[in-house]
Design a protein around this motif. Structure first.
Motif, PDB file in Angstrom:
ATOM      1  N   SER A  52      42.308  31.023  62.182  1.00  0.00           N
ATOM      2  CA  SER A  52      41.165  30.634  62.409  1.00  0.00           C
ATOM      3  C   SER A  52      41.030  29.332  61.093  1.00  0.00           C
ATOM      4  CB  SER A  52      40.148  32.203  63.274  1.00  0.00           C
ATOM      5  OG  SER A  52      40.309  32.595  61.830  1.00  0.00           O
ATOM      6  N   ASN A  53      39.259  29.383  61.506  1.00  0.00           N
ATOM      7  CA  ASN A  53      39.065  28.316  60.495  1.00  0.00           C
ATOM      8  C   ASN A  53      39.009  28.479  59.284  1.00  0.00           C
ATOM      9  OD1 ASN A  53      37.036  29.836  61.654  1.00  0.00           O
ATOM     10  ND2 ASN A  53      35.512  28.009  60.591  1.00  0.00           N
ATOM     11  N   ARG A  54      38.565  30.416  58.989  1.00  0.00           N
ATOM     12  CA  ARG A  54      38.358  30.997  57.859  1.00  0.00           C
ATOM     13  C   ARG A  54      39.317  31.810  57.174  1.00  0.00           C
ATOM     14  NH1 ARG A  54      34.320  27.642  55.363  1.00  0.00           N
ATOM     15  NH2 ARG A  54      32.659  27.338  56.325  1.00  0.00           N
ATOM     16  N   GLY A  55      40.136  31.987  58.373  1.00  0.00           N
ATOM     17  CA  GLY A  55      41.580  32.451  57.846  1.00  0.00           C
ATOM     18  C   GLY A  55      41.781  34.210  58.375  1.00  0.00           C
ATOM     19  N   GLY A  56      40.217  34.677  59.181  1.00  0.00           N
ATOM     20  CA  GLY A  56      40.115  35.774  59.114  1.00  0.00           C
ATOM     21  C   GLY A  56      41.117  36.548  60.667  1.00  0.00           C
ATOM     22  N   PHE A  57      41.863  36.215  61.260  1.00  0.00           N
ATOM     23  CA  PHE A  57      42.256  35.877  62.041  1.00  0.00           C
ATOM     24  C   PHE A  57      43.654  34.998  62.035  1.00  0.00           C
ATOM     25  CE2 PHE A  57      43.213  36.756  66.637  1.00  0.00           C
ATOM     26  CZ  PHE A  57      44.093  36.175  67.101  1.00  0.00           C
ATOM     27  N   SER A 105      44.417  29.810  69.616  1.00  0.00           N
ATOM     28  CA  SER A 105      45.569  30.551  70.571  1.00  0.00           C
ATOM     29  C   SER A 105      46.735  29.519  70.217  1.00  0.00           C
ATOM     30  CB  SER A 105      45.364  31.097  72.097  1.00  0.00           C
ATOM     31  OG  SER A 105      45.882  30.085  73.029  1.00  0.00           O
ATOM     32  N   LEU A 106      48.108  30.447  71.093  1.00  0.00           N
ATOM     33  CA  LEU A 106      48.876  29.506  70.884  1.00  0.00           C
ATOM     34  C   LEU A 106      49.455  28.815  71.609  1.00  0.00           C
ATOM     35  CD1 LEU A 106      51.461  32.804  69.460  1.00  0.00           C
ATOM     36  CD2 LEU A 106      50.357  30.567  68.202  1.00  0.00           C
ATOM     37  N   ALA A 107      48.541  28.654  73.055  1.00  0.00           N
ATOM     38  CA  ALA A 107      48.184  27.663  74.750  1.00  0.00           C
ATOM     39  C   ALA A 107      48.634  25.928  73.965  1.00  0.00           C
ATOM     40  CB  ALA A 107      47.116  27.882  74.824  1.00  0.00           C
ATOM     41  N   ILE A 108      49.347  25.609  74.052  1.00  0.00           N
ATOM     42  CA  ILE A 108      49.594  24.343  73.240  1.00  0.00           C
ATOM     43  C   ILE A 108      48.171  23.496  73.729  1.00  0.00           C
ATOM     44  CG2 ILE A 108      50.845  21.978  73.924  1.00  0.00           C
ATOM     45  CD1 ILE A 108      53.164  23.652  73.510  1.00  0.00           C
ATOM     46  N   GLU A 109      48.093  23.478  75.118  1.00  0.00           N
ATOM     47  CA  GLU A 109      46.706  22.265  76.110  1.00  0.00           C
ATOM     48  C   GLU A 109      45.862  22.653  75.348  1.00  0.00           C
ATOM     49  OE1 GLU A 109      47.985  24.773  77.142  1.00  0.00           O
ATOM     50  OE2 GLU A 109      47.300  26.523  78.247  1.00  0.00           O
ATOM     51  N   GLU A 110      45.591  23.792  74.355  1.00  0.00           N
ATOM     52  CA  GLU A 110      44.288  23.966  73.235  1.00  0.00           C
ATOM     53  C   GLU A 110      43.686  23.240  72.169  1.00  0.00           C
ATOM     54  OE1 GLU A 110      42.924  28.453  74.919  1.00  0.00           O
ATOM     55  OE2 GLU A 110      43.038  27.844  72.673  1.00  0.00           O
ATOM     56  N   TYR A 111      45.238  22.446  72.393  1.00  0.00           N
ATOM     57  CA  TYR A 111      44.888  21.796  70.188  1.00  0.00           C
ATOM     58  C   TYR A 111      44.873  20.304  71.283  1.00  0.00           C
ATOM     59  CZ  TYR A 111      46.556  25.953  68.524  1.00  0.00           C
ATOM     60  OH  TYR A 111      46.272  26.551  67.999  1.00  0.00           O
ATOM     61  N   ASP A 112      44.047  19.191  69.510  1.00  0.00           N
ATOM     62  CA  ASP A 112      43.569  18.542  70.349  1.00  0.00           C
ATOM     63  C   ASP A 112      44.097  17.142  69.446  1.00  0.00           C
ATOM     64  OD1 ASP A 112      40.302  19.954  69.658  1.00  0.00           O
ATOM     65  OD2 ASP A 112      40.423  19.026  71.702  1.00  0.00           O
ATOM     66  N   TYR A 113      44.377  18.042  68.033  1.00  0.00           N
ATOM     67  CA  TYR A 113      44.918  17.253  66.838  1.00  0.00           C
ATOM     68  C   TYR A 113      46.697  16.758  66.721  1.00  0.00           C
ATOM     69  CZ  TYR A 113      40.400  15.633  66.957  1.00  0.00           C
ATOM     70  OH  TYR A 113      38.848  14.762  66.761  1.00  0.00           O
ATOM     71  N   TRP A 114      47.185  16.384  66.471  1.00  0.00           N
ATOM     72  CA  TRP A 114      48.964  17.375  66.553  1.00  0.00           C
ATOM     73  C   TRP A 114      49.259  15.739  65.268  1.00  0.00           C
ATOM     74  CZ3 TRP A 114      51.473  20.708  69.092  1.00  0.00           C
ATOM     75  CH2 TRP A 114      50.835  21.333  69.388  1.00  0.00           C
ATOM     76  N   GLY A 115      50.053  16.793  64.621  1.00  0.00           N
ATOM     77  CA  GLY A 115      51.175  15.261  63.074  1.00  0.00           C
ATOM     78  C   GLY A 115      52.142  15.704  64.400  1.00  0.00           C
TER      79      GLY A 115
END
Length: 124
Positions: A52-57, A105-115
């Motif tokens: 997560s964005n703050r590292g808590g999850f 989550s680990l769902a690929i479709e949720e991600y917006d930016y990729w390396g």
């Protein structure tokens, strides 16, 4: 525009370790959940870990639980994937990605930016 660059891949023997880095630019990673994914030859891309964005999850695929650790350094704008006890089946191109939902989550479709990915090869 957020940009992500992976590094740290390479050739390692079974049982060895590598630490992958995902360096962000253009925006702070504090606004994003970050995931690591991998794609082996002839296989679909799969989720490995996310934070997560703050590292808590954090979350891990069953195949890497207890061996891989994800972490983030907001000051450096970098997310890491520490990979220990590597196995030949961990060989793949590893990608990091950013999700505007701060708890990803680990769902690929949720991600917006990729390396662009970094190659990891585990072989004796």
């Amino acid at each position: 525009q957020l940009q992500l660059v992976e590094s740290g891949g390479g050739l390692v023997q079974p049982g060895g370790s590598l630490r992958l880095s995902c360096a962000a630019s253009g925006s702070s990673i504090d606004y994003y959940g970050i995931g690591w994914f991998r794609q082996a030859p002839g296989k679909e891309r799969e989720g490995v870990s996310c934070i997560s964005n703050r590292g808590g999850f954090t979350n891990y695929a069953d195949s890497v639980k207890g061996r891989f650790t994800i972490s983030r350094d907001s000051a450096k704008n970098v997310v890491y994937l520490q990979m220990n006890s590597l196995k030949p089946e961990d060989k793949a191109v590893y990608y990091c990605a950013a999700d505007r939902r701060v708890t990803p989550s680990l769902a690929i479709e949720e991600y917006d930016y990729w390396g662009q990915g970094t190659q990891v090869t585990v072989s004796s």
